[in-house]
Design a protein around this motif. Structure first.
Motif, mmCIF file in Angstrom:
data_model
loop_
_atom_site.group_PDB
_atom_site.id
_atom_site.type_symbol
_atom_site.label_atom_id
_atom_site.label_comp_id
_atom_site.label_asym_id
_atom_site.label_seq_id
_atom_site.Cartn_x
_atom_site.Cartn_y
_atom_site.Cartn_z
ATOM 1 N N GLU A 47 -53.623 -2.634 -18.872
ATOM 2 C CA GLU A 47 -53.126 -3.975 -18.562
ATOM 3 C C GLU A 47 -51.790 -4.277 -19.234
ATOM 4 O O GLU A 47 -50.992 -5.054 -18.716
ATOM 5 N N ASP A 48 -51.562 -3.681 -20.404
ATOM 6 C CA ASP A 48 -50.301 -3.910 -21.118
ATOM 7 C C ASP A 48 -50.105 -2.802 -22.144
ATOM 8 O O ASP A 48 -50.887 -1.851 -22.197
ATOM 9 N N GLY A 49 -49.059 -2.928 -22.949
ATOM 10 C CA GLY A 49 -48.752 -1.897 -23.936
ATOM 11 C C GLY A 49 -49.233 -2.220 -25.329
ATOM 12 O O GLY A 49 -48.708 -1.658 -26.304
ATOM 13 N N SER A 50 -50.216 -3.090 -25.456
ATOM 14 C CA SER A 50 -50.734 -3.458 -26.771
ATOM 15 C C SER A 50 -51.494 -2.296 -27.405
ATOM 16 O O SER A 50 -51.863 -1.327 -26.723
ATOM 17 N N GLY A 51 -51.749 -2.418 -28.711
ATOM 18 C CA GLY A 51 -52.455 -1.362 -29.426
ATOM 19 C C GLY A 51 -53.812 -1.029 -28.839
ATOM 20 O O GLY A 51 -54.117 0.139 -28.568
ATOM 21 N N PRO A 52 -54.671 -2.041 -28.609
ATOM 22 C CA PRO A 52 -55.983 -1.750 -28.024
ATOM 23 C C PRO A 52 -55.888 -1.075 -26.654
ATOM 24 O O PRO A 52 -56.651 -0.161 -26.357
ATOM 25 N N SER A 53 -54.940 -1.521 -25.847
ATOM 26 C CA SER A 53 -54.787 -0.941 -24.509
ATOM 27 C C SER A 53 -54.378 0.527 -24.590
ATOM 28 O O SER A 53 -54.900 1.373 -23.863
ATOM 29 N N MET A 54 -53.444 0.832 -25.498
ATOM 30 C CA MET A 54 -52.968 2.209 -25.607
ATOM 31 C C MET A 54 -54.042 3.133 -26.160
ATOM 32 O O MET A 54 -54.158 4.294 -25.759
ATOM 33 N N ARG A 55 -54.856 2.608 -27.080
ATOM 34 C CA ARG A 55 -55.952 3.423 -27.612
ATOM 35 C C ARG A 55 -56.996 3.703 -26.538
ATOM 36 O O ARG A 55 -57.489 4.829 -26.422
ATOM 37 N N MET A 56 -57.300 2.694 -25.741
ATOM 38 C CA MET A 56 -58.260 2.903 -24.659
ATOM 39 C C MET A 56 -57.693 3.820 -23.581
ATOM 40 O O MET A 56 -58.418 4.611 -22.973
ATOM 41 N N LEU A 57 -56.383 3.723 -23.346
ATOM 42 C CA LEU A 57 -55.738 4.590 -22.366
ATOM 43 C C LEU A 57 -55.860 6.048 -22.790
ATOM 44 O O LEU A 57 -56.158 6.931 -21.969
ATOM 45 N N GLU A 58 -55.645 6.298 -24.063
ATOM 46 C CA GLU A 58 -55.772 7.651 -24.588
ATOM 47 C C GLU A 58 -57.223 8.125 -24.530
ATOM 48 O O GLU A 58 -57.504 9.275 -24.163
ATOM 49 N N LYS A 59 -58.145 7.236 -24.851
ATOM 50 C CA LYS A 59 -59.563 7.587 -24.817
ATOM 51 C C LYS A 59 -60.009 7.936 -23.404
ATOM 52 O O LYS A 59 -60.709 8.937 -23.185
ATOM 53 N N GLU A 60 -59.583 7.130 -22.436
ATOM 54 C CA GLU A 60 -59.982 7.395 -21.049
ATOM 55 C C GLU A 60 -59.355 8.675 -20.527
ATOM 56 O O GLU A 60 -59.966 9.410 -19.751
ATOM 57 N N THR A 61 -58.140 8.954 -20.968
ATOM 58 C CA THR A 61 -57.484 10.197 -20.560
ATOM 59 C C THR A 61 -58.282 11.407 -21.027
ATOM 60 O O THR A 61 -58.475 12.376 -20.284
ATOM 61 N N ARG A 62 -58.759 11.354 -22.263
ATOM 62 C CA ARG A 62 -59.570 12.458 -22.793
ATOM 63 C C ARG A 62 -60.872 12.600 -22.011
ATOM 64 O O ARG A 62 -61.307 13.726 -21.708
ATOM 65 N N ARG A 63 -61.485 11.477 -21.675
ATOM 66 C CA ARG A 63 -62.739 11.523 -20.913
ATOM 67 C C ARG A 63 -62.537 12.155 -19.545
ATOM 68 O O ARG A 63 -63.332 12.967 -19.085
ATOM 69 N N VAL A 64 -61.440 11.767 -18.889
ATOM 70 C CA VAL A 64 -61.157 12.308 -17.556
ATOM 71 C C VAL A 64 -60.889 13.803 -17.627
ATOM 72 O O VAL A 64 -61.370 14.580 -16.786
ATOM 73 N N LYS A 65 -60.129 14.209 -18.635
ATOM 74 C CA LYS A 65 -59.832 15.632 -18.780
ATOM 75 C C LYS A 65 -61.107 16.445 -19.003
ATOM 76 O O LYS A 65 -61.248 17.557 -18.480
ATOM 77 N N ARG A 66 -62.032 15.884 -19.777
ATOM 78 C CA ARG A 66 -63.280 16.605 -20.035
ATOM 79 C C ARG A 66 -64.106 16.767 -18.763
ATOM 80 O O ARG A 66 -64.623 17.852 -18.484
ATOM 81 N N VAL A 67 -64.214 15.697 -17.981
ATOM 82 C CA VAL A 67 -65.036 15.774 -16.776
ATOM 83 C C VAL A 67 -64.387 16.660 -15.709
ATOM 84 O O VAL A 67 -65.064 17.231 -14.863
ATOM 85 N N LEU A 68 -63.075 16.806 -15.793
ATOM 86 C CA LEU A 68 -62.365 17.681 -14.857
ATOM 87 C C LEU A 68 -62.203 19.092 -15.414
ATOM 88 O O LEU A 68 -61.558 19.934 -14.778
ATOM 89 N N ASN A 69 -62.799 19.328 -16.590
ATOM 90 C CA ASN A 69 -62.742 20.656 -17.223
ATOM 91 C C ASN A 69 -61.309 21.142 -17.422
ATOM 92 O O ASN A 69 -61.027 22.342 -17.296
ATOM 93 N N ASN A 70 -60.412 20.191 -17.716
ATOM 94 C CA ASN A 70 -58.994 20.516 -17.958
ATOM 95 C C ASN A 70 -58.343 21.266 -16.805
ATOM 96 O O ASN A 70 -57.436 22.073 -17.000
ATOM 97 N N GLU A 71 -58.820 21.025 -15.602
ATOM 98 C CA GLU A 71 -58.215 21.639 -14.415
ATOM 99 C C GLU A 71 -56.836 21.024 -14.176
ATOM 100 O O GLU A 71 -56.573 19.883 -14.581
ATOM 101 N N PRO A 72 -55.951 21.747 -13.493
ATOM 102 C CA PRO A 72 -54.584 21.238 -13.260
ATOM 103 C C PRO A 72 -54.530 20.141 -12.203
ATOM 104 O O PRO A 72 -53.887 20.276 -11.163
ATOM 105 N N ILE A 73 -55.226 19.054 -12.472
ATOM 106 C CA ILE A 73 -55.214 17.898 -11.576
ATOM 107 C C ILE A 73 -54.349 16.818 -12.215
ATOM 108 O O ILE A 73 -54.554 16.465 -13.379
ATOM 109 N N PRO A 74 -53.352 16.307 -11.505
ATOM 110 C CA PRO A 74 -52.447 15.304 -12.092
ATOM 111 C C PRO A 74 -53.189 14.067 -12.597
ATOM 112 O O PRO A 74 -54.030 13.505 -11.889
#
Length: 244
Positions: A143-170
Motif C-alpha cells: 500500500e505504501d513505502g512505510s516500514g511495516p509495508s516493506m517488511r511484509m513485502l519482503e516476507k511475502e516475497t520469501r513465501r512466494v519464492k518458497r511455494v514456487l521452489n525458486n523457479e525462474p518465475i518473475p
C-alpha cells in the motif's frame, strides 16, 4: 405478435434511459471532482468537427459530410475523455484509503488473477499486502513505502519464492505511492497490464493454484476483531462512490 413487439419496445426504453441517466450521473460526479472535464470534452468535439470539416472540404469538396463525421468522432472522443477523467477521479477519491490498491487491481478486466483478500496484514498499522498472478508472473503490491509495508513485502516475497521452489518465475514487487521507484495508484492497472507476458496460460494457471495454498495462513495471523475481507467493500464500492 404486435403486443409482443410493443412489450419489447417498452422494456428496452427504460433500459436505454437508465444508461443515459447513469452517464449523466458519471459526468456530474466527474465534473465536480475535476473542473477541466467539460472543457476537454467540448474541445475534443470542436477540434474533431473543425479538422474533419476542413479535410472533407479539401478532399471531397463537401462541407456537410465533414461536419457530420466530425460530430460522430467528436462525441466518441468526448466519451473517451469522460471515461478517463471518471477513472482518475475515482482513484483520487480512494487514494490513501486502506484497500485502495486492491480496488485498482480489480479494475483490470483480464490478464491477472487478483486475490480478493490481502495476503499480509500488520495488526498495528493495518497496512496490507496484495497479490496477483498472471502470464507476466506474480505481482506483490504494498500500500505504501512505510516500514511495516516493506517488511511484509519482503516476507511475502520469501513465501512466494518458497511455494514456487525458486523457479525462474518473475516476481514483481510494487510499492504504491508518488515517491521515487513507486507506482501512483491511478497508474497501477496500466502498469500491470503492460508487463511482458513470459508464461503460457497453462503455466500461469499452475502458478495460481500453487499460490492459492498460501492464502489461508493470513486468517490465522490476523487477531480477532480484524476482518481482512472488509477490503472487498472498499474495492467494489469505492470505485463507484468515490470511497465515501
Amino acid at each position: 405478435m404486435a403486443r409482443t413487439k410493443d412489450t419489447d419496445a417498452t422494456a428496452a426504453k427504460p433500459k436505454k434511459q437508465g444508461r443515459i441517466k447513469q452517464m449523466v450521473e458519471v459526468f456530474k460526479v466527474t465534473q465536480e471532482a475535476d473542473r477541466s472535464t467539460l472543457p476537454w470534452m467540448i474541445g475534443a468535439l470542436v477540434v474533431s468537427i473543425l479538422v474533419l470539416t476542413i479535410l472533407s472540404k479539401l478532399i471531397l469538396g463537401m462541407v456537410w459530410y465533414g461536419i457530420f463525421l466530425g460530430i460522430a468522432v467528436g462525441l466518441l472522443a468526448a466519451m473517451f475523455i469522460l471515461a478517463r477523467k471518471a477513472e482518475s477521479a475515482a482513484f483520487n477519491r480512494i487514494k490513501g484509503q486502506s484497500g485502495a490498491p486492491l480496488a485498482a487491481m480489480q479494475s483490470i478486466r483480464r490478464g491477472w488473477n487478483v486475490e480478493e483478500e490481502p495476503v499480509q496484514m500488520d495488526p498495528r498499522s493495518q497496512k496490507m499486502i496484495f497479490r496477483a498472478s498472471g502470464r507476466a508472473g506474480v505481482a506483490i503490491v504494498a500500500e505504501d513505502g512505510s516500514g511495516p509495508s516493506m517488511r511484509m513485502l519482503e516476507k511475502e516475497t520469501r513465501r512466494v519464492k518458497r511455494v514456487l521452489n525458486n523457479e525462474p518465475i518473475p516476481i514483481h514487487r510494487i510499492v504504491v505511492g508518488d515517491g521515487e521507484d513507486q507506482t501512483p495508484l491511478h497508474k497501477l492497472p496500466s502498469y500491470l497490464t503492460r508487463m511482458k507476458k513470459t508464461l503460457t496460460k497453462d503455466e500461469s494457471a499452475a502458478v495460481g493454484k500453487r499460490l492459492a495454498a498460501l492464502t489461508p495462513s493470513l486468517r490465522t495471523a490476523v487477531p480477532k476483531g480484524i476482518d481482512p475481507t472488509r477490503t472487498r467493500g472498499v474495492s467494489k464500492k469505492a470505485m463507484m462512490r468515490g470511497g465515501r
